[in-house]
Design a protein around this motif. Structure first.
Motif, PDB file in Angstrom:
ATOM      1  N   GLN A 120     -14.353 -26.988  22.018  1.00  0.00           N
ATOM      2  CA  GLN A 120     -14.887 -26.478  20.562  1.00  0.00           C
ATOM      3  C   GLN A 120     -13.970 -25.632  19.265  1.00  0.00           C
ATOM      4  N   ILE A 121     -14.631 -25.073  20.197  1.00  0.00           N
ATOM      5  CA  ILE A 121     -14.055 -23.280  19.167  1.00  0.00           C
ATOM      6  C   ILE A 121     -12.314 -23.440  18.462  1.00  0.00           C
ATOM      7  N   PRO A 122     -12.183 -23.852  19.353  1.00  0.00           N
ATOM      8  CA  PRO A 122     -10.349 -23.690  18.185  1.00  0.00           C
ATOM      9  C   PRO A 122     -10.622 -24.208  17.322  1.00  0.00           C
ATOM     10  N   ILE A 123     -10.745 -25.838  17.583  1.00  0.00           N
ATOM     11  CA  ILE A 123     -11.265 -27.286  16.730  1.00  0.00           C
ATOM     12  C   ILE A 123     -11.733 -26.152  15.318  1.00  0.00           C
ATOM     13  N   ARG A 124     -13.022 -25.560  15.597  1.00  0.00           N
ATOM     14  CA  ARG A 124     -13.910 -25.416  14.273  1.00  0.00           C
ATOM     15  C   ARG A 124     -12.838 -24.327  13.967  1.00  0.00           C
ATOM     16  N   ARG A 125     -12.293 -23.228  14.094  1.00  0.00           N
ATOM     17  CA  ARG A 125     -11.190 -22.471  13.700  1.00  0.00           C
ATOM     18  C   ARG A 125     -10.493 -23.333  12.927  1.00  0.00           C
ATOM     19  N   ALA A 126      -9.725 -24.076  13.366  1.00  0.00           N
ATOM     20  CA  ALA A 126      -9.100 -24.768  12.865  1.00  0.00           C
ATOM     21  C   ALA A 126      -9.247 -25.099  11.438  1.00  0.00           C
ATOM     22  N   ASN A 127     -10.775 -25.687  11.485  1.00  0.00           N
ATOM     23  CA  ASN A 127     -11.024 -26.881  10.093  1.00  0.00           C
ATOM     24  C   ASN A 127     -12.505 -25.903   9.535  1.00  0.00           C
ATOM     25  N   GLY A 128     -12.835 -25.416  10.323  1.00  0.00           N
ATOM     26  CA  GLY A 128     -14.463 -24.664   9.625  1.00  0.00           C
ATOM     27  C   GLY A 128     -15.227 -25.777   9.316  1.00  0.00           C
ATOM     28  N   GLY A 129     -16.229 -25.285   8.967  1.00  0.00           N
ATOM     29  CA  GLY A 129     -17.481 -26.266   8.111  1.00  0.00           C
ATOM     30  C   GLY A 129     -18.668 -25.184   7.865  1.00  0.00           C
ATOM     31  N   GLU A 130     -19.190 -26.024   6.994  1.00  0.00           N
ATOM     32  CA  GLU A 130     -20.610 -25.079   7.116  1.00  0.00           C
ATOM     33  C   GLU A 130     -21.683 -24.882   7.813  1.00  0.00           C
TER      34      GLU A 130
END
Length: 353
Positions: A120-130
């Motif tokens: 998930q880390i590369p996905i979260r870095r690409a998409n962001g989120g709160e």
């Protein structure tokens, strides 16, 4: 948790981004919705229940949605189960992952969680989120470098464990005190009613700020049963205490459970009295007389998250339900490693008309 000095300071600073105003508002939205839904379910099925396991499931669900994000999908049950197994293994008697043991299940659970975070880390870095996980994926050190993948995995594993286990203990003891002291339950419900928030309306930060009596009652519950009853430390230099010489490097156990019941600091320490935390009562008290969140450089980073969740829970719970104990029933608690009622805390819930 086990870092010290400069390395600890750098990681603590990077982690603090997850507890700033913007993310905290996002967490409140998720917490409030999750708590409201669970309280509505309890209200629809009133009567006797074991409160500790019900609260444990709620705080675990809340930690997953607040920390990992509401859109985690069907993996949520598998991930939360893995966390439960990992936490259980942390205090397992058998410390080798032999087949069929808690440790084996914990090791398997950690592998599943680590695999999820790495994916998930590369996905979260690409998409962001709160959510907290997404915030950590974008956290940086002072030199601007992102936290390493391994750092994020370790911090998330610890934060998920700490957020649900200690809050389960704290909120269970809080509800237990309200059940045992109906006069205080009524006072707190009156405070919630005075907010003027209709059932179904979301809880706001302004609402939380207008609940000082609820905060005092929660603090008193933490005094009576601190969620971390013993804190390990190591002496960084030679010193003396009560006539004893303590050499540098000595392992020391500080004991909030003992400190919170010292009669010279807390008169009638077994009495539940939230007014111990009025401004006047606290004025001349030693700053380390009350330490459920620790103190100093290692003071809990998530203490404001804990207050936010506790008051959000109190608002939804007291607005919809009353809680009581059976006549003659006195819950028995085990106090180590994290306090919990031995029988799950038997309570009776009734809808508030």
């Amino acid at each position: 948790m086990l870092l010290d000095f400069e390395k600890h300071r750098l990681h603590r600073r990077a982690l603090s981004v997850a507890f700033k105003s913007g993310p905290m508002k996002s967490y409140l939205t998720q917490l409030d919705a999750g708590i409201a839904a669970r309280v509505a379910r309890w209200k629809a099925q009133p009567g006797p229940m074991l409160f500790y396991p019900a609260m444990k499931q709620l705080t675990l669900d809340l930690a997953a949605t607040s920390f990992l994000g509401a859109g985690i999908g069907p993996e949520i049950d598998e991930i939360t189960r893995a966390f439960v197994d990992m936490v259980a293994a942390s205090v397992a008697v058998i410390r080798r992952p032999l087949p069929g043991t808690q440790m084996a299940r914990g090791v398997k659970g950690r592998k599943r969680i680590v695999a999820y975070f790495y994916e998930q880390i590369p996905i979260r870095r690409a998409n962001g989120g709160e959510d907290l996980f997404s915030q950590l994926c974008h956290a940086t050190h002072e030199d601007g470098a992102l936290l390493s993948t391994q750092d994020i995995v370790d911090h998330m594993s610890f934060l998920m464990m700490a957020a649900h286990d200690t809050l389960t203990s704290s909120l269970t003891s809080f509800v237990g005190e309200l059940a045992a002291h109906p006069q205080w339950q009524t006072k707190l419900r009156d405070e919630v009613t005075a907010l003027g928030v209709a059932p179904g309306e979301p809880t706001t930060f302004d609402n939380l700020e207008a609940m000082p009596l609820t905060e005092r009652a929660f603090k008193e519950a933490l005094r009576r049963k601190p969620p971390v009853p013993s804190i390990p430390r190591r002496a960084v230099r030679d010193f003396t205490f009560k006539g004893y010489a303590i050499p540098a490097g000595t392992l020391i156990g500080t004991n909030p459970l003992f400190t919170h019941h010292m009669p010279e600091i807390w008169p009638d320490p077994e009495k539940f009295d939230p007014m111990r935390f009025s401004d006047e009562a606290q004025r001349n008290r030693h700053r380390f007389a009350w330490v459920p969140f620790g103190g100093g450089a290692h003071m809990c980073l998530g203490l404001h998250f804990a207050y936010m969740q506790a008051k959000c829970f109190a608002r939804q719970f007291l607005q919809n339900l009353s809680v009581s104990l059976e006549d003659g029933y006195k819950p028995q608690w085990q106090m180590w490693p994290i306090p919990k009622p031995r029988d799950g805390l038997r309570v009776t819930l009734k809808p508030v008309s």
